[in-house]
Scaffold this motif. Structure first.
Motif, PDB file in Angstrom:
ATOM      1  N   CYS A 233      46.675  35.563  16.696  1.00  0.00           N
ATOM      2  CA  CYS A 233      47.812  35.149  17.526  1.00  0.00           C
ATOM      3  C   CYS A 233      48.307  33.800  17.004  1.00  0.00           C
ATOM      4  O   CYS A 233      47.514  32.894  16.776  1.00  0.00           O
ATOM      5  N   CYS A 254      48.548  39.641  22.974  1.00  0.00           N
ATOM      6  CA  CYS A 254      47.390  38.780  22.788  1.00  0.00           C
ATOM      7  C   CYS A 254      46.554  38.841  24.063  1.00  0.00           C
ATOM      8  O   CYS A 254      47.025  38.444  25.128  1.00  0.00           O
ATOM      9  N   CYS A 257      46.004  34.858  25.512  1.00  0.00           N
ATOM     10  CA  CYS A 257      47.025  34.005  26.123  1.00  0.00           C
ATOM     11  C   CYS A 257      48.131  34.746  26.857  1.00  0.00           C
ATOM     12  O   CYS A 257      49.010  34.126  27.446  1.00  0.00           O
TER      13      CYS A 257
HETATM   14 ZN   LIG Z   1      47.213  34.195  21.980  1.00  0.00          ZN
END
Ligand SMILES: [Zn+2]
Length: 259
Positions: A233, A254, A257
């Motif tokens: 990411c 992701c 996050c």
């Molecule tokens: Zn991330």
């Protein structure tokens, strides 16, 4: 795609039509298409939702839905056409406009103005119009328990957001694509709205330079989530995940996050 084509063919008259693979046609047989379009001038090429729309001076409209591999090729001095060009319009300046589609999942549909209005009235608002606001999106999300990704891709709710752009906008706004739409906050809805607008604006800008292979346009190099399974990411370094469990489509996100 529509902007490129508009610059190249506006004002030209169609002098012949030939259809190599009629399976891309909707609303007309090859014969009918020829009868309706020959002798007609192209007034405008524009976009509505995921359609490239060609307006003719008679009021007839063609809506092309390119899906995965459809594109237009404007032939210059006899070059540019290949076996994937399935439909050809000869123009009065001698050039030929081809609809090219490798997988032939796209469609080339003929409409009368009335039929076209009926068709587009079922589409949701355009994300690049002023009425697409954070509040409007929040309201839409609040009223659904579906996962957020298929909801923003639902053409009857919001027009023109495909799988790639939905994945990218959700990554930018840090929202997990599988999250229940109801649970997206007003603040996140605003961020998601801004991300959808910026992703689409950038993609349109970057694709404006090429007429072939739209799916592989310049924007492909800028993708943060889509197509990057297993890669880090760009925000937190965790590995980008791929799932088909949300809506049957490839969803990249992701897991660290995006919440
Ligand atoms: Zn991330």
């Amino acid at each position: 795609m529509a902007r490129d084509l508009h610059k190249r063919v506006r004002g030209r008259t169609v002098v012949d039509v030939s259809v190599g693979k009629p399976d891309v046609l909707r609303g007309a047989t090859p014969r009918k298409l020829k009868r309706v379009l020959v002798g007609r001038r192209i007034e405008r090429v524009w976009r509505r939702a995921k359609l490239a729309v060609i307006d003719f001076d008679s009021g007839a409209r063609v809506a092309v839905q390119p899906r995965f591999t459809g594109s237009f090729v404007v032939e210059r001095s006899g070059r540019g056409a290949d076996q994937y060009c399935t439909l050809h319009l000869t123009l009065d300046d001698g050039r030929r406009l081809h609809y090219r589609d490798v997988r032939r999942l796209g469609t080339f549909q003929l409409f009368t103005p009335k039929e076209f209005e009926a068709y587009v009235s079922k589409l949701g608002p355009e994300p690049l119009e002023p009425d697409f606001t954070g509040d409007w999106l929040h309201e839409l999300l609040q009223n659904s328990v579906r996962p957020v990704k298929p909801l923003i891709m639902d053409q009857h709710r919001l027009a023109g957001v495909g799988n790639i752009y939905a994945s990218e906008a959700l990554w930018r706004s840090r929202v997990d694509p599988s999250r229940s739409a109801k649970r997206v906050t007003a603040k996140e809805a605003q961020l998601l709205r801004d991300s959808i607008v910026s992703v689409l604006t950038e993609a349109i800008k970057m694709r404006g330079t090429t007429i072939r292979d739209y799916a592989e346009g310049e924007f492909a190099k800028k993708l943060d989530a889509y197509g990057r399974a297993g890669e880090p990411c760009r925000r937190c370094g965790a590995k980008i995940a791929l799932t088909h469990a949300i809506d049957g489509r490839a969803s990249y996100f992701c897991p660290k996050c995006q919440r």
